[in-house]
Enzyme design. Sequence first.
Site, PDB file in Angstrom:
ATOM      1  N   GLU A  84      28.819  26.878  45.692  1.00 58.61           N
ATOM      2  CA  GLU A  84      29.189  26.290  44.508  1.00 58.61           C
ATOM      3  C   GLU A  84      29.145  27.263  43.432  1.00 58.61           C
ATOM      4  O   GLU A  84      28.264  28.437  43.503  1.00 58.61           O
ATOM      5  CB  GLU A  84      28.171  25.429  44.384  1.00 58.61           C
ATOM      6  N   THR A 125      27.666  37.630  42.266  1.00 52.71           N
ATOM      7  CA  THR A 125      28.388  37.646  40.917  1.00 52.71           C
ATOM      8  C   THR A 125      27.563  38.510  39.889  1.00 52.71           C
ATOM      9  O   THR A 125      26.307  38.686  40.081  1.00 52.71           O
ATOM     10  CB  THR A 125      28.533  36.170  40.539  1.00 52.71           C
ATOM     11  N   ASP A 126      28.453  39.081  39.009  1.00 56.65           N
ATOM     12  CA  ASP A 126      27.510  39.872  37.948  1.00 56.65           C
ATOM     13  C   ASP A 126      26.695  39.041  37.176  1.00 56.65           C
ATOM     14  O   ASP A 126      25.952  39.341  36.263  1.00 56.65           O
ATOM     15  CB  ASP A 126      28.563  40.405  37.083  1.00 56.65           C
ATOM     16  N   GLU A 127      26.855  37.654  37.293  1.00 52.82           N
ATOM     17  CA  GLU A 127      26.081  36.634  36.363  1.00 52.82           C
ATOM     18  C   GLU A 127      24.484  36.628  36.945  1.00 52.82           C
ATOM     19  O   GLU A 127      23.812  36.181  36.137  1.00 52.82           O
ATOM     20  CB  GLU A 127      26.649  35.271  36.690  1.00 52.82           C
ATOM     21  N   TYR A 153      23.459  28.034  38.586  1.00 54.32           N
ATOM     22  CA  TYR A 153      24.382  28.535  39.398  1.00 54.32           C
ATOM     23  C   TYR A 153      24.019  30.187  39.741  1.00 54.32           C
ATOM     24  O   TYR A 153      23.579  30.710  41.083  1.00 54.32           O
ATOM     25  CB  TYR A 153      25.993  28.691  38.891  1.00 54.32           C
ATOM     26  N   LYS A 157      22.683  32.218  43.133  1.00 60.41           N
ATOM     27  CA  LYS A 157      23.061  33.431  43.802  1.00 60.41           C
ATOM     28  C   LYS A 157      22.410  34.580  43.790  1.00 60.41           C
ATOM     29  O   LYS A 157      22.172  35.421  44.840  1.00 60.41           O
ATOM     30  CB  LYS A 157      24.459  33.800  43.067  1.00 60.41           C
ATOM     31  N   PRO A 208      40.254  23.300  25.085  1.00 64.75           N
ATOM     32  CA  PRO A 208      38.902  23.359  24.786  1.00 64.75           C
ATOM     33  C   PRO A 208      38.315  24.677  24.908  1.00 64.75           C
ATOM     34  O   PRO A 208      38.216  25.094  25.920  1.00 64.75           O
ATOM     35  CB  PRO A 208      38.509  22.336  25.739  1.00 64.75           C
TER      36      PRO A 208
END
Length: 338
Positions: A84, A125-127, A153, A157, A208
């Site tokens: 996800e 992920t770099d997040e 999220y 990860k 948006p």
Amino acid sequence: MKILVTGGAGFIGSNFCYFMRKANPDWDIVCLDLLTYAGNLLTLKGLEGDPHFSFVKGDIADKDFIFKLFENEKFDCVINFAAETHVDRSVDFPEDFVRSNIFGTFVLLEACRHFGGIRFHQVSTDEVYGDLPLDRPDLLFTESNPIKPSSPYSASKASADMLVLSYYRTYGLPVTISRCSNNYGPYQFPEKLIPLMIKMATEDKPLPVYGNGQNVRDWLYVDDHCSAIDLIIKKGKIGNVYNVGGNNEKTNLYIVKTILKALGKGEDLISFVKDRPGHDLRYAIDASKIRQLGWVPEFPFEKGIEKTIRWNIDNKEWLRAVETGEYLNYLQDHYGKR
């Protein structure tokens, strides 16, 4: 070589399947996907009938199913894209992210360990690093940066990454991890920034933009991500993490204005909306480690965004097919009330 590509009907996973069929034509690919909202068999239509490609529907968090699949197929390598991924959804439904991203990864690692130590690559992920300040362009994420996730999220990860590395240290499982910057390109689900803005602009609807649009991301065309993973599988050092970035830092507002300009639309379509909780300010990747392996991205941002806009315009049928009632309701829930 027989590889398992989990999450292979999703955005990056499907592009990886196409890439690998060209880059390694004698490899057999088994694509596994649960076909949730972001997975779509139409995405893999171009591989129908390919004798080196097969698709299996299933859940990476279903241990009995996964162990039976591993026993039957005898994989040489597993590349785990299944996850996800949308930050906004993780704010609303964190349990789904814990199950898929953490427990699902655990099940795959257990299967790899049980069936003889199968090579495992985790697509991260770099997040997981958190974010960087907007006023320090000299700062970049390196592989030695501490893990500081900001959302359910990225926390899920990061947890999966730690689990993967623990299996290397504890069990000697041959693993690698790639942490990539924001991807864009064909087959991206239209809740993500770039395909969403292209869709809205072509329909002359308000675009948006969270907050003031100054959040910065490092953008990478999806084929360049695929080539990086292919290289890591072949030449990466076991037990190592590799950052993969495009050196294309752009504000969200710049991305939106670029799309509007390319489509000949006015900036009056931009609609600033209330920012989401915990919105990271800036991501920026130091990819020097993987460049030492010989990786060089092929697509500069200008080329990649042009190809992406054209693909989204030329593939209305695919876009219509993924725009289910759930997607439309989700879009209204998140942007209609802001």
